[in-house]
Scaffold this motif. Structure first.
Motif, mmCIF file in Angstrom:
data_model
loop_
_atom_site.group_PDB
_atom_site.id
_atom_site.type_symbol
_atom_site.label_atom_id
_atom_site.label_comp_id
_atom_site.label_asym_id
_atom_site.label_seq_id
_atom_site.Cartn_x
_atom_site.Cartn_y
_atom_site.Cartn_z
ATOM 1 N N LEU A 149 0.827 -1.207 0.000
ATOM 2 C CA LEU A 149 0.000 0.000 0.000
ATOM 3 C C LEU A 149 0.869 1.267 0.000
ATOM 4 O O LEU A 149 1.929 1.286 -0.583
ATOM 5 N N GLY A 150 0.383 2.316 0.631
ATOM 6 C CA GLY A 150 1.018 3.614 0.529
ATOM 7 C C GLY A 150 2.272 3.762 1.368
ATOM 8 O O GLY A 150 2.640 2.894 2.160
ATOM 9 N N GLY A 151 2.908 4.905 1.184
ATOM 10 C CA GLY A 151 4.101 5.207 1.953
ATOM 11 C C GLY A 151 4.310 6.707 2.059
ATOM 12 O O GLY A 151 3.781 7.484 1.268
ATOM 13 N N LYS A 152 5.067 7.095 3.039
ATOM 14 C CA LYS A 152 5.488 8.494 3.212
ATOM 15 C C LYS A 152 6.886 8.441 3.797
ATOM 16 O O LYS A 152 7.131 8.815 4.942
ATOM 17 N N ALA A 153 7.816 7.951 2.984
ATOM 18 C CA ALA A 153 9.112 7.514 3.499
ATOM 19 C C ALA A 153 9.971 8.673 3.977
ATOM 20 O O ALA A 153 10.139 9.672 3.281
ATOM 21 N N PRO A 154 10.563 8.524 5.168
ATOM 22 C CA PRO A 154 11.521 9.502 5.668
ATOM 23 C C PRO A 154 12.933 9.172 5.200
ATOM 24 O O PRO A 154 13.329 8.007 5.130
ATOM 25 N N ALA A 155 13.697 10.205 4.871
ATOM 26 C CA ALA A 155 15.121 10.059 4.580
ATOM 27 C C ALA A 155 15.861 10.939 5.576
ATOM 28 O O ALA A 155 15.729 12.167 5.543
ATOM 29 N N ILE A 156 16.611 10.313 6.478
ATOM 30 C CA ILE A 156 17.317 11.064 7.520
ATOM 31 C C ILE A 156 18.735 11.360 7.041
ATOM 32 O O ILE A 156 19.531 10.449 6.790
ATOM 33 N N LEU A 157 19.030 12.639 6.903
ATOM 34 C CA LEU A 157 20.379 13.065 6.550
ATOM 35 C C LEU A 157 21.126 13.332 7.856
ATOM 36 O O LEU A 157 20.785 14.250 8.606
ATOM 37 N N LEU A 158 22.125 12.499 8.153
ATOM 38 C CA LEU A 158 22.893 12.671 9.376
ATOM 39 C C LEU A 158 23.951 13.763 9.202
ATOM 40 O O LEU A 158 24.316 14.122 8.073
ATOM 41 N N ASP A 159 24.453 14.265 10.311
ATOM 42 C CA ASP A 159 25.370 15.400 10.250
ATOM 43 C C ASP A 159 26.732 15.055 9.667
ATOM 44 O O ASP A 159 27.542 15.949 9.385
ATOM 45 N N ASP A 160 26.992 13.739 9.457
ATOM 46 C CA ASP A 160 28.268 13.337 8.854
ATOM 47 C C ASP A 160 28.106 12.910 7.394
ATOM 48 O O ASP A 160 29.022 12.341 6.798
ATOM 49 N N ALA A 161 26.966 13.193 6.804
ATOM 50 C CA ALA A 161 26.694 12.737 5.434
ATOM 51 C C ALA A 161 27.580 13.459 4.428
ATOM 52 O O ALA A 161 27.922 14.640 4.598
ATOM 53 N N ASP A 162 27.949 12.747 3.372
ATOM 54 C CA ASP A 162 28.605 13.361 2.221
ATOM 55 C C ASP A 162 27.512 14.099 1.442
ATOM 56 O O ASP A 162 26.655 13.470 0.819
ATOM 57 N N LEU A 163 27.538 15.425 1.467
ATOM 58 C CA LEU A 163 26.419 16.188 0.905
ATOM 59 C C LEU A 163 26.314 16.061 -0.609
ATOM 60 O O LEU A 163 25.207 16.160 -1.161
ATOM 61 N N ASP A 164 27.427 15.846 -1.297
ATOM 62 C CA ASP A 164 27.340 15.637 -2.745
ATOM 63 C C ASP A 164 26.499 14.405 -3.054
ATOM 64 O O ASP A 164 25.633 14.413 -3.935
ATOM 65 N N ILE A 165 26.757 13.332 -2.309
ATOM 66 C CA ILE A 165 25.993 12.096 -2.514
ATOM 67 C C ILE A 165 24.578 12.247 -1.980
ATOM 68 O O ILE A 165 23.600 11.861 -2.643
ATOM 69 N N ALA A 166 24.431 12.824 -0.799
ATOM 70 C CA ALA A 166 23.111 12.896 -0.155
ATOM 71 C C ALA A 166 22.144 13.771 -0.931
ATOM 72 O O ALA A 166 20.956 13.435 -1.058
ATOM 73 N N VAL A 167 22.602 14.884 -1.458
ATOM 74 C CA VAL A 167 21.701 15.780 -2.195
ATOM 75 C C VAL A 167 21.233 15.127 -3.489
ATOM 76 O O VAL A 167 20.026 15.091 -3.783
ATOM 77 N N ASP A 168 22.166 14.605 -4.272
ATOM 78 C CA ASP A 168 21.755 13.911 -5.498
ATOM 79 C C ASP A 168 20.892 12.702 -5.181
ATOM 80 O O ASP A 168 19.898 12.422 -5.855
ATOM 81 N N GLY A 169 21.286 11.981 -4.125
ATOM 82 C CA GLY A 169 20.530 10.782 -3.753
ATOM 83 C C GLY A 169 19.134 11.099 -3.266
ATOM 84 O O GLY A 169 18.178 10.373 -3.563
ATOM 85 N N ALA A 170 18.989 12.189 -2.511
ATOM 86 C CA ALA A 170 17.657 12.569 -2.029
ATOM 87 C C ALA A 170 16.742 12.948 -3.182
ATOM 88 O O ALA A 170 15.547 12.608 -3.184
ATOM 89 N N LEU A 171 17.278 13.641 -4.179
ATOM 90 C CA LEU A 171 16.471 13.991 -5.352
ATOM 91 C C LEU A 171 16.113 12.746 -6.155
ATOM 92 O O LEU A 171 14.975 12.594 -6.615
#
Length: 508
Positions: free
Chosen positions: A258-280
């Protein structure tokens, strides 16, 4: 709209193409042009399909075929899906607006390998097994036989019709069942073609049937049909509740994704280049029309402004356009109704106090005057009590939420009626795994998204569904265990019948 010269597709019932008096018009989400027409199935067609499936099951042309022979036929089908992938991509793109790259990678690209996985399961699944038991109270031999359930019904949504159909058809066929597939009226083309391919590869008639039809009429009828033994459904939670209610009348087996409303938690040690592209990627793929999309991005206060700035800059590079153009990044949403639904959520977000950092409506330009378009949208100042953070939007809308501590992030992530997927962005795998163990979701991705492997189970908890598709246990959902007990005691006085019969037998 004139249908002269437009190709017409028929239903597939009992090994033959069957027409209907009425039809659907399949409209391109990108241009609003008529693509083709499809026969509009009715309750009578559903009954005919169930009757054909029941007859095939009872006759045993497939249900009693040795598993390795079922596997051979299914391998041939998987091969054909790979060979015909270009045609299947065209059918998917024309009906649901997915881009060519996304269809090649996911909607159709996954089809052949996932079907092949179930073909292999047909040959390796433990349909019979021996269970070791204690000698008390008597010595015995015990075997478990896993038998096909009978007639299955699959109700498939519009977003991934071929792939999500295969997630139900594959294990059903591998286990020896017959199946009736009810497609969404907007996207029936690839599954109708799959039925033709299957029978060209030797699947007996009646084993796989595909009908169209309105959900409240044909889908509901299948869910309550007394001769359907199992229903597998993918779709909204609201409809899933109705499927449960209808199936309860005959206590039939069900599985619900069925449905979802998935959370993506960006931790303070995340590689932002990967996390930003990955979140999109996690949110915007296929215009956000995926139940497991990461639509709530939880960002620590200290990184919030930088992350939003990066998200806006990267999302602004997403190219909207013709889905059949290989260079297009994002196509339209599936229908005018879906477009208006997403726009309604964006209006509600503004009223609730969310800020539109990017997008927020339909794109400008002559090429977008026709079709059902939504810009990639980033919302900030979102709190978890807002409608856009609580309900499934099913559009290219990413909600960014702040958090001040990891405990708060986990609490926000789990504060949802859904539990299909979740994700974590971190450069510390061990820390990320510790967070993953605190999230209530059927799948948790770390530093990626949309990674679906047919050997791994997929499904949700809470109001995201019941049961699992894919994985080594997928055939368990399509079989009934039967225990056969053989007592090995040969002497009457060693049996425990005296628990009832205290008098010795006459003459002994």
């Amino acid at each position: 709209m004139s249908t002269v010269g437009v190709r017409h597709h028929q239903l597939f019932i009992d090994g033959a193409q069957i027409d209907a008096p009425d039809h659907y018009e399949i409209i391109s989400p990108a241009t609003e042009q008529l693509v083709c027409t499809v026969a509009k199935g009715t309750v009578a067609h559903a009954d005919a399909a169930v009757a054909a499936a029941r007859r095939a099951f009872e006759e045993g042309s497939w249900s009693r075929k040795p598993p390795h022979e079922r596997s051979q036929v299914m391998r041939a089908i998987a091969d054909r899906l790979g060979e015909d992938s270009e045609q299947l991509c065209e059918l998917e793109i024309a009906a649901n607006g997915a881009t060519l790259r996304q269809a090649m990678a996911f909607l159709v690209g996954y089809a052949a390998p996932h079907f092949l996985y179930f073909a292999e399961q047909a040959a390796s699944y433990p349909f019979e097994s021996t269970v070791a038991t204690a000698a008390y109270p008597t010595a015995s031999s015990n075997r478990i036989h896993r038998d096909p359930i009978g007639v299955c019904a699959a109700i498939v949504p519009w977003n991934f019709p071929l792939l999500l159909g295969i997630w139900k058809i594959g294990p059903a066929l591998a286990a020896g069942n017959s199946i009736v597939v009810k497609t969404d009226e907007k996207t029936p083309l690839s599954l109708l073609r799959l039925a033709e391919i299957a029978h060209e590869c030797g699947l007996p008639k009646g084993v796989l049937n595909v009908v169209t039809g309105d959900g409240p009429e044909v889908g509901a009828h299948l869910a309550s049909h007394p001769d359907v033994d199992k229903v597998a459904f993918t779709g909204s939670t609201a409809v899933g509740r109705e499927i449960m209610r209808l199936a309860s009348g005959t206590v039939k087996r069900i599985s619900l994704e069925l449905g979802g409303k998935a959370p993506a938690i960006l931790l303070d040690d995340a590689d932002l280049d990967i996390a930003v592209d990955g979140a999109l990627f996690g949110c915007m793929l296929y215009s956000g029309q995926i139940c497991e999309s990461g639509t709530r991005l939880l960002v620590p206060d200290a990184l919030h402004d930088e992350v939003v700035e990066r998200l806006v800059a990267r999302a602004a590079t997403i190219r909207l356009g013709d889905p059949a153009d290989f260079d297009t990044d994002m196509g339209p949403v599936v229908s005018a109704r879906q477009r208006d639904r997403v726009l309604g959520y964006l209006d509600a977000a503004r009223r609730d106090g969310a800020r539109v950092a990017l997008g927020g409506g339909a794109p400008d330009g002559a090429q977008f005057e026709r079709g059902f378009w939504i810009e990639p949208t980033i919302l900030t100042d979102v709190t978890n009590d807002m409608t856009v953070a609580r309900e499934e939007i099913f559009g290219p809308v990413l909600c960014v939420l702040r958090y001040s501590s990891l405990e708060e992030a986990v609490a926000i992530a789990n504060d949802t009626p859904y539990g299909l997927t979740a994700g974590i962005w971190s450069s510390d795998p061990e820390r990320a795994i510790e967070v993953a163990e605190r999230l209530r979701a059927g799948t948790v991705w770390i530093n990626n998204w949309h990674q679906i492997d047919p050997a791994l189970p997929f499904g949700g908890c809470k109001q995201s569904g019941l049961g699992r598709e894919l994985g080594q246990g997928a055939l368990d959902e399509y079989t009934e265990p039967r225990h056969v007990h053989v007592d090995l005691t040969t002497r009457l006085d060693r049996h425990i019948f005296d628990a009832l019969l205290s008098e010795p037998p006459a003459g002994r």
